[in-house]
Write a protein that holds these residues in place. Structure first.
Motif, mmCIF file in Angstrom:
data_model
loop_
_atom_site.group_PDB
_atom_site.id
_atom_site.type_symbol
_atom_site.label_atom_id
_atom_site.label_comp_id
_atom_site.label_asym_id
_atom_site.label_seq_id
_atom_site.Cartn_x
_atom_site.Cartn_y
_atom_site.Cartn_z
ATOM 1 N N UNK A 1 0.864 -1.251 -0.200
ATOM 2 C CA UNK A 1 -0.149 -0.060 -0.108
ATOM 3 C C UNK A 1 0.943 1.450 -0.064
ATOM 4 N N UNK A 2 1.836 1.287 0.671
ATOM 5 C CA UNK A 2 2.784 2.228 0.751
ATOM 6 C C UNK A 2 3.823 2.632 -0.416
ATOM 7 N N UNK A 3 3.976 1.425 -1.087
ATOM 8 C CA UNK A 3 4.706 1.538 -2.325
ATOM 9 C C UNK A 3 3.659 2.072 -3.570
ATOM 10 N N UNK A 4 2.337 1.734 -3.635
ATOM 11 C CA UNK A 4 1.408 2.463 -4.237
ATOM 12 C C UNK A 4 1.298 3.782 -4.297
ATOM 13 N N UNK A 5 1.240 4.136 -3.097
ATOM 14 C CA UNK A 5 0.971 5.566 -2.622
ATOM 15 C C UNK A 5 2.273 6.408 -3.016
ATOM 16 N N UNK A 6 3.366 5.879 -2.739
ATOM 17 C CA UNK A 6 4.534 6.381 -3.348
ATOM 18 C C UNK A 6 4.756 6.851 -4.919
ATOM 19 N N UNK A 7 4.263 5.609 -5.595
ATOM 20 C CA UNK A 7 4.301 5.891 -7.004
ATOM 21 C C UNK A 7 2.861 6.768 -7.467
ATOM 22 N N UNK A 8 1.870 6.660 -6.945
ATOM 23 C CA UNK A 8 0.865 7.499 -7.225
ATOM 24 C C UNK A 8 1.261 9.000 -7.103
ATOM 25 N N UNK A 9 1.908 9.381 -6.166
ATOM 26 C CA UNK A 9 2.296 10.841 -5.930
ATOM 27 C C UNK A 9 3.459 11.203 -6.860
ATOM 28 N N UNK A 10 4.065 10.298 -7.750
ATOM 29 C CA UNK A 10 5.024 10.931 -8.673
ATOM 30 C C UNK A 10 4.174 11.788 -9.547
ATOM 31 N N UNK A 11 4.767 12.838 -9.974
ATOM 32 C CA UNK A 11 4.530 13.707 -11.139
ATOM 33 C C UNK A 11 5.349 13.243 -12.503
ATOM 34 N N UNK A 12 4.599 12.253 -13.178
ATOM 35 C CA UNK A 12 5.406 11.879 -14.204
ATOM 36 C C UNK A 12 5.216 12.645 -15.317
ATOM 37 N N UNK A 13 6.120 13.040 -16.386
ATOM 38 C CA UNK A 13 6.045 13.651 -17.477
ATOM 39 C C UNK A 13 5.046 13.110 -18.482
ATOM 40 N N UNK A 14 4.323 13.856 -19.255
ATOM 41 C CA UNK A 14 3.622 13.240 -20.384
ATOM 42 C C UNK A 14 4.369 12.528 -21.399
#
Length: 295
Positions: A189-202
């Motif tokens: 769950x923590x890993x998913x949250x960390x990746x969800x919070x990343x601002x990936x470039x388009x």
């Protein structure tokens, strides 16, 4: 300094943190799954079934998932894969609660089948997550920092998955059998949250007119046409198969011959990982390796 990359690049720091949390959960599961299997059954075939189910997705799904990774949003793939693994870890807890008291008797064959199914699904989600993570890194760091970032990601994965995870799993099993799987679920769950919070470039639209099967066949042909890569793939596949065979019986050897509890078995796995790192470091430091690296 190398660690300035972590300090200055928020998106990379989140990916690094997600990799650490995800691989810590993987390391806990690496001990917890086979140990739970021995509490359900001491039949070597049953233990081999669970171990085989864990690694089979890498053989079946690596190329198809590679095609999917090229065509899909990698951030969503990573988040969803970790959330699926979180749900599956809770599923193992539910399995333990629904089954007979552990160690189980001879009427728990259904538990082995269910555990093998959960292990297969967990492994499939791991293939998706790891493939997407490996291809996402270049979009988050500058090209000049890519080698450093790769090294740091590899280091945190090894430390968490091979050094911290197994002994921690042993301690958690000593507290309660479901504890390592609850810990796994929290880590994913923590890993998913960390990746969800990343601002990936388009992502640039590369245009993929070919269908899924066309690209899959092209990928298989590409591997076949590059002899060195094909040889490495075959060698690594055989090595992993032999390693899996040894690890399947190691848990029984540790229990029956060495009389180890879960904590001791975790330390044994950590010692094996330390030997691998030491051997790799010695190989990199050898004169022949140095000559090859300069060639």
């Amino acid at each position: 300094m190398a660690w300035l990359l972590l300090k200055q690049n928020r998106n990379y720091r989140l990916l690094f943190s997600g990799a650490g949390a995800s691989n810590l959960s993987d390391g806990v599961g690496a001990l917890a799954f086979p140990w739970l299997a021995t509490l359900i059954s001491t039949n070597p075939f049953d233990l081999a079934l669970v171990a085989f189910a864990t690694r089979l997705p890498w053989f079946l799904l690596s190329l198809p998932v590679g095609v999917i990774t090229d065509r899909a949003d990698r951030q969503r793939l990573m988040v969803r894969a970790d959330l699926v693994r979180m749900a599956l870890a809770f599923g193992v807890v539910a399995l333990i609660a629904a089954g007979p008291p552990l160690p189980a008797g001879e009427n728990a064959t259904w538990m082995i089948a269910a555990l093998a199914g959960l292990a297969f699904l967990m492994g499939a989600a791991e293939v998706v997550r790891d493939n997407a993570a490996q291809t996402a890194l270049p979009s988050l760091v500058e090209k000049r920092d890519l080698e450093t970032a790769n090294g740091q990601i590899w280091s945190i994965e090894q430390i968490m998955g091979s050094f911290v995870g197994p002994p921690l799993a042993g301690l958690l099993i000593a507290l309660a059998v479901p504890a390592p799987f609850l810990f796994e679920a929290i880590g994913f769950a923590l890993a998913a949250f960390a990746v969800w919070a990343i601002a990936f470039p388009p992502r640039l639209n590369r245009g993929l007119p070919a269908g899924f099967w066309v690209e899959l066949i092209e990928g298989a042909k590409w591997i076949r046409q590059h002899g060195v890569l094909l040889q490495l793939a075959i060698m690594l596949g055989l090595m992993n198969a032999l390693s899996l065979a040894a690890m399947t019986y190691l848990v029984l050897f540790a229990q029956d011959i060495l009389a180890l509890e879960a904590v001791g078995y975790g330390i044994l796995l950590t010692a094996g990982a330390a030997g691998g790192v030491t051997g790799g470091s010695a190989a990199l430091g050898s004169p022949r390796a140095s000559v090859r690296s300069k060639a």
